[in-house]
Design a protein around this motif. Structure first.
Motif, mmCIF file in Angstrom:
data_model
loop_
_atom_site.group_PDB
_atom_site.id
_atom_site.type_symbol
_atom_site.label_atom_id
_atom_site.label_comp_id
_atom_site.label_asym_id
_atom_site.label_seq_id
_atom_site.Cartn_x
_atom_site.Cartn_y
_atom_site.Cartn_z
ATOM 1 N N GLN A 17 72.967 13.864 18.080
ATOM 2 C CA GLN A 17 72.535 12.776 17.108
ATOM 3 C C GLN A 17 72.124 10.838 17.806
ATOM 4 O O GLN A 17 71.234 10.342 17.488
ATOM 5 N N ALA A 18 73.062 11.541 18.727
ATOM 6 C CA ALA A 18 71.710 9.534 19.684
ATOM 7 C C ALA A 18 71.019 10.075 20.489
ATOM 8 O O ALA A 18 70.485 9.490 20.014
ATOM 9 N N LEU A 19 71.021 11.393 20.595
ATOM 10 C CA LEU A 19 69.917 11.123 20.875
ATOM 11 C C LEU A 19 68.336 11.420 19.874
ATOM 12 O O LEU A 19 67.336 11.022 20.428
ATOM 13 N N GLY A 20 68.337 11.829 18.896
ATOM 14 C CA GLY A 20 67.263 11.538 17.552
ATOM 15 C C GLY A 20 68.001 10.437 17.440
ATOM 16 O O GLY A 20 66.486 9.675 17.180
ATOM 17 N N ARG A 21 68.630 9.014 17.724
ATOM 18 C CA ARG A 21 68.534 7.504 17.388
ATOM 19 C C ARG A 21 67.460 6.913 18.675
ATOM 20 O O ARG A 21 67.029 6.276 17.611
ATOM 21 N N MET A 22 68.607 7.725 19.557
ATOM 22 C CA MET A 22 67.446 7.195 20.552
ATOM 23 C C MET A 22 65.865 7.532 21.008
ATOM 24 O O MET A 22 64.540 6.505 20.925
ATOM 25 N N SER A 23 65.813 8.418 20.170
ATOM 26 C CA SER A 23 63.545 8.961 20.076
ATOM 27 C C SER A 23 62.827 8.070 18.940
ATOM 28 O O SER A 23 62.253 7.594 19.084
ATOM 29 N N ALA A 24 64.045 7.787 18.015
ATOM 30 C CA ALA A 24 63.419 7.085 16.439
ATOM 31 C C ALA A 24 63.624 6.081 17.678
ATOM 32 O O ALA A 24 62.003 4.608 16.928
ATOM 33 N N ALA A 25 64.406 4.657 18.248
ATOM 34 C CA ALA A 25 63.591 4.123 18.418
ATOM 35 C C ALA A 25 62.588 4.064 19.939
ATOM 36 O O ALA A 25 61.864 3.107 19.242
ATOM 37 N N ILE A 26 62.444 4.711 19.985
ATOM 38 C CA ILE A 26 61.308 4.277 21.519
ATOM 39 C C ILE A 26 60.013 4.887 20.350
ATOM 40 O O ILE A 26 59.221 4.670 20.848
ATOM 41 N N TYR A 27 60.172 6.131 19.011
ATOM 42 C CA TYR A 27 58.702 6.038 18.832
ATOM 43 C C TYR A 27 58.581 5.010 18.110
ATOM 44 O O TYR A 27 57.049 4.484 18.510
#
Length: 314
Positions: free
Chosen positions: A250-260
């Motif tokens: 889930q933390a990686l999902g939030r990171m991915s959203a910020a990068i996108y």
């Protein structure tokens, strides 16, 4: 891969062994360049002290390559600040830097503010959660900036194991960042670790870049540096293996959203319609939605900040 990128890989990708220490010290003496190392830290008591100790022992007391180590604490609730200070770092709390502008949570926020509390001509960023840390991480990426006048920014490249599985780390890189770069910025497709937290750059470049306040800072820095100084001014150095604390899915999902989101702004310079990410957690009654804000703020280039301008004049 573009022919330009193939040429870049041949001329701007090195190994730490390509520049022995005596060559780095000679270049430093000849140019008079100074080096600051910055560790952004949030609850990294278990690892930050060893990293600081290694840098001080190998690159300050052993050989005079690094001038200062600054740990910027972004609100730790453990003994991070105490461990870093005991190891010999200068420790500064994020909220005490540029208090006129209230701080927001995020790694990029800390890196941006660190420019105000460091002095080096070269600024080297190192994540504070690394295990089995080697001074090669610093010497390797600082090296080209000391010896190659045309190089402006250097990223570390390395193997990233996931537990006992070799080369299985860097999931956000492979699933999000690498596809984005290959599709939209193919000139950056040669970077092995585009999201890696270990990179060094000339202050004269960093102070002209905007800083996404959160996880998008590494991708944003790379893309903006490409547009500002060109591909040939960027480089990467192989420093071996990077071991660190891995985050959950889930933390990686939030990171991915910020990068996108960071990529989206650079593609369109517009705003996301809904800067939020909803994820799901299983509870006793089923799946429960959890919505998290996506970082939507960026800090301007430091040269636009009055306090930074005043410090340079002084």
């Amino acid at each position: 891969m573009l022919e330009e990128v193939e040429r870049w890989l041949a001329h701007r990708s090195w190994s730490v062994s390509d520049r022995p220490m005596h060559r780095l010290l000679a270049a430093r003496r000849a140019t008079g360049q100074t080096v600051s190392v910055v560790l952004p830290a949030l609850n990294e008591e278990a690892t930050v002290g060893e990293i600081v100790t290694t840098i001080r022992h190998d690159l300050m007391l052993g050989v005079p390559l690094v001038d200062e180590i600054v740990v910027v604490d972004s609100g730790s609730t453990d003994g991070t600040a105490r461990a870093a200070a005991a190891a010999g770092a200068a420790v500064v709390h994020r909220d005490t830097i540029l208090p006129r502008i209230p701080a927001v949570p995020g790694k990029g926020e800390v890196l941006w503010r660190s420019l105000l509390v460091t002095r080096g001509d070269i600024v080297c960023f190192v994540d504070a959660d690394l295990r089995e840390f080697s001074a090669d991480f610093v010497a390797g990426i600082v090296g080209p900036l000391l010896t190659e006048p045309d190089v402006q920014l250097v990223k570390a490249m390395y193997d990233r194991p996931l537990g006992d599985a070799a080369a299985q780390g860097g999931r956000v890189t492979e699933l999000v960042a690498r596809p984005l770069l290959n599709l939209h910025w193919p000139r950056l497709a040669g970077f092995v670790q585009p999201l890696g937290g270990e990179y060094a750059a000339r202050r004269s470049l960093l102070e002209r870049l905007p800083f996404p306040v959160g996880y998008g800072v590494e991708l944003g820095t790379l893309v903006d540096a490409l547009h500002l100084v060109g591909l040939d001014a960027l480089a990467q150095v192989d420093v071996g293996v990077r071991k660190h604390r891995h985050q959950d899915g889930q933390a990686l999902g939030r990171m991915s959203a910020a990068i996108y989101r960071t990529a989206h702004l650079r593609l369109a310079r517009s705003h996301l319609l809904r800067p939020a990410l909803t994820q799901f957690e299983r509870t006793g009654t089923g799946f429960e939605p959890r919505t998290h804000p996506v970082d939507t703020q960026e800090r301007p280039p430091m040269t636009e900040i009055a306090e930074y301008q005043s410090r340079r004049v002084a």
